[in-house]
Enzyme design. Sequence first.
Site, PDB file in Angstrom:
ATOM      1  N   GLU A   1      35.343  24.172  42.505  1.00 49.38           N
ATOM      2  CA  GLU A   1      34.398  23.777  41.443  1.00 49.38           C
ATOM      3  C   GLU A   1      33.519  22.627  41.909  1.00 49.38           C
ATOM      4  OE1 GLU A   1      35.813  23.544  37.357  1.00 49.38           O
ATOM      5  OE2 GLU A   1      34.344  22.010  36.853  1.00 49.38           O
TER       6      GLU A   1
ATOM      7  N   ASP B   1      39.274  31.155  26.731  1.00 51.47           N
ATOM      8  CA  ASP B   1      40.580  30.760  26.218  1.00 51.47           C
ATOM      9  C   ASP B   1      40.482  30.424  24.725  1.00 51.47           C
ATOM     10  OD1 ASP B   1      43.119  29.838  25.777  1.00 51.47           O
ATOM     11  OD2 ASP B   1      43.069  28.212  27.215  1.00 51.47           O
TER      12      ASP B   1
ATOM     13  N   ALA C   1      33.487  29.287  28.378  1.00 49.38           N
ATOM     14  CA  ALA C   1      32.552  30.298  27.891  1.00 49.38           C
ATOM     15  C   ALA C   1      32.935  30.892  26.537  1.00 49.38           C
ATOM     16  CB  ALA C   1      32.412  31.398  28.941  1.00 49.38           C
ATOM     17  N   SER C   2      33.698  30.153  25.747  1.00 56.60           N
ATOM     18  CA  SER C   2      33.998  30.661  24.405  1.00 56.60           C
ATOM     19  C   SER C   2      32.775  30.492  23.490  1.00 56.60           C
ATOM     20  CB  SER C   2      35.197  29.920  23.811  1.00 56.60           C
ATOM     21  OG  SER C   2      36.400  30.486  24.311  1.00 56.60           O
TER      22      SER C   2
ATOM     23  N   ASP D   1      44.597  28.531  36.817  1.00 57.00           N
ATOM     24  CA  ASP D   1      43.384  27.926  36.255  1.00 57.00           C
ATOM     25  C   ASP D   1      43.469  26.402  36.430  1.00 57.00           C
ATOM     26  OD1 ASP D   1      41.012  27.954  34.800  1.00 57.00           O
ATOM     27  OD2 ASP D   1      42.010  27.922  32.839  1.00 57.00           O
ATOM     28  N   HIS D   2      42.428  25.797  36.954  1.00 57.24           N
ATOM     29  CA  HIS D   2      42.353  24.332  37.105  1.00 57.24           C
ATOM     30  C   HIS D   2      43.545  23.702  37.825  1.00 57.24           C
ATOM     31  CE1 HIS D   2      38.684  23.986  34.778  1.00 57.24           C
ATOM     32  NE2 HIS D   2      39.210  24.837  33.901  1.00 57.24           N
TER      33      HIS D   2
ATOM     34  N   ASN E   1      35.421  32.727  31.969  1.00 55.67           N
ATOM     35  CA  ASN E   1      36.708  32.244  31.430  1.00 55.67           C
ATOM     36  C   ASN E   1      36.657  32.083  29.915  1.00 55.67           C
ATOM     37  OD1 ASN E   1      37.329  31.947  34.111  1.00 55.67           O
ATOM     38  ND2 ASN E   1      37.845  29.778  33.987  1.00 55.67           N
TER      39      ASN E   1
HETATM   40  P1  13P Z   1      36.966  27.863  26.652  1.00 54.48           P
HETATM   41  O1  13P Z   1      37.683  26.635  26.179  1.00 54.48           O
HETATM   42  O2  13P Z   1      35.506  27.798  26.350  1.00 54.48           O
HETATM   43  O3  13P Z   1      37.585  29.124  26.196  1.00 54.48           O
HETATM   44  O4  13P Z   1      37.053  27.863  28.271  1.00 54.48           O
HETATM   45  C1  13P Z   1      38.223  28.277  28.912  1.00 54.48           C
HETATM   46  C2  13P Z   1      38.225  27.949  30.359  1.00 54.48           C
HETATM   47  O5  13P Z   1      37.245  27.610  30.977  1.00 54.48           O
HETATM   48  C3  13P Z   1      39.512  28.083  31.056  1.00 54.48           C
HETATM   49  O6  13P Z   1      39.445  27.629  32.363  1.00 54.48           O
HETATM   50  O1  G3H Z   2      40.308  25.128  30.795  1.00 53.15           O
HETATM   51  C1  G3H Z   2      41.409  24.959  30.264  1.00 53.15           C
HETATM   52  C2  G3H Z   2      42.097  26.102  29.624  1.00 53.15           C
HETATM   53  O2  G3H Z   2      41.538  26.388  28.369  1.00 53.15           O
HETATM   54  C3  G3H Z   2      43.584  25.878  29.585  1.00 53.15           C
HETATM   55  O3  G3H Z   2      43.976  25.027  28.590  1.00 53.15           O
HETATM   56  O4  G3H Z   2      45.496  23.425  29.763  1.00 53.15           O
HETATM   57  O5  G3H Z   2      45.594  23.711  27.276  1.00 53.15           O
HETATM   58  O6  G3H Z   2      46.440  25.499  28.786  1.00 53.15           O
HETATM   59  P1  G3H Z   2      45.474  24.359  28.594  1.00 53.15           P
HETATM   60 ZN    ZN Z   3      38.077  26.041  32.717  1.00 52.05          ZN
END
Ligand code: 13P
Ligand code: G3H
Ligand code: ZN
Length: 330
Positions: A145, A277, A234-235, A93-94, A275
């Site tokens: 992205e 988290d 998307a939370s 991720d990212h 996504n």
């Molecule tokens: P949230 O912080 O909205 O759950 O998004 C998570 C996310 O995009 C991880 O890449």
């Molecule tokens: O988009 C980011 C994710 O929620 C990951 O978060 O870098 O704190 O693990 P983190």
């Molecule tokens: Zn993200």
Amino acid sequence: MTSYKELGLVNSKEMFKKAVNGGFAVPAFNFNNMEQMQAILQACVETGSPVILQVSSGARKYANQTLLRYMAQGAVEYAKELGKNIPIVLHLDHGDTFELCKSCIDTGFSSVMIDGSHHSYEKNIELTKQVVDYAHKHDVTVEGELGVLSGIEDDVVAAKSVYTSPDQVIDFTKKTGVDSLAISIGTSHGANKFKPEQCTRSADGILIPPPLRFDILEEIEKKLPGFPIVLHGASSVPQDLIKIINSNGGKLKDSVGIPEEQLRRAAKSAVCKINIDSDGRLAMTAAVRKVFVEQPQEFDPRKYLGPARDALKTLYMHKIKNVLGSEGKA
Ligand code: 13P
Ligand code: G3H
Ligand code: ZN
């Protein structure tokens, strides 16, 4: 070099094809530890959903890359043991550098995100293409992205969101060769998405944030028919979880997330990966705080991490069934 194929993982290609054609989104749940991974797999096996196990660079540092490789292999075996051979993707991720993406590909990831959205358009294309060229040699899929989400993206904090420009998507996907594209249409990272004063109130008192820019999403779909689109941030920030946390010693700010009906609508479109988290973090924290307050004599980690794992599983099953629509699509 460890190929994801040796670990029993798959890349995201087939999953996304089915999701785009079937009008659902694959869950991409972030994890950092064993309990989170167990909850994700239990929920996905029980609902028969495909899954993307998502690891940020911070999570990779936290968990250790060698342990992660074995955890991913363990995830495949654990799912089988739970009774179903669901397709599992291990996704970075990212990712922010070529080196990080390469290192993940070399250690068993089946999919990587290269997030060049904070760079200039030209630099984003150059960096993304470099990752795609390496990844595709190893049959690993790549998410790029375009547009910037506000909130925390690992070490990068963006104060303002910049919506994706539909005029750039054809050029970007052609020049880079990415397999999926994350876009910015009004979501943001973290638990503090919208302040109550940015929202309107429904007749029954529920705070409604500014709606997602479905007009931009539709324009992008028209430019790239059938191309997999990804929604970050998307939370939904469930208010019942905030209440549990704050009534058990927490100090979270009043905040509103993305309404689930809007995510459901997005999942039925070209959005094929969503996504989540922060909602998982909230569910876990609420469960742990409750145990600490209600059973202060407990000091066995299983007595609070166990309930946290159960709460996570319940949350993920709800997302799969009622938000993403991925139940039974494994
Ligand atoms: P949230 O912080 O909205 O759950 O998004 C998570 C996310 O995009 C991880 O890449
Ligand atoms: O988009 C980011 C994710 O929620 C990951 O978060 O870098 O704190 O693990 P983190
Ligand atoms: Zn993200």
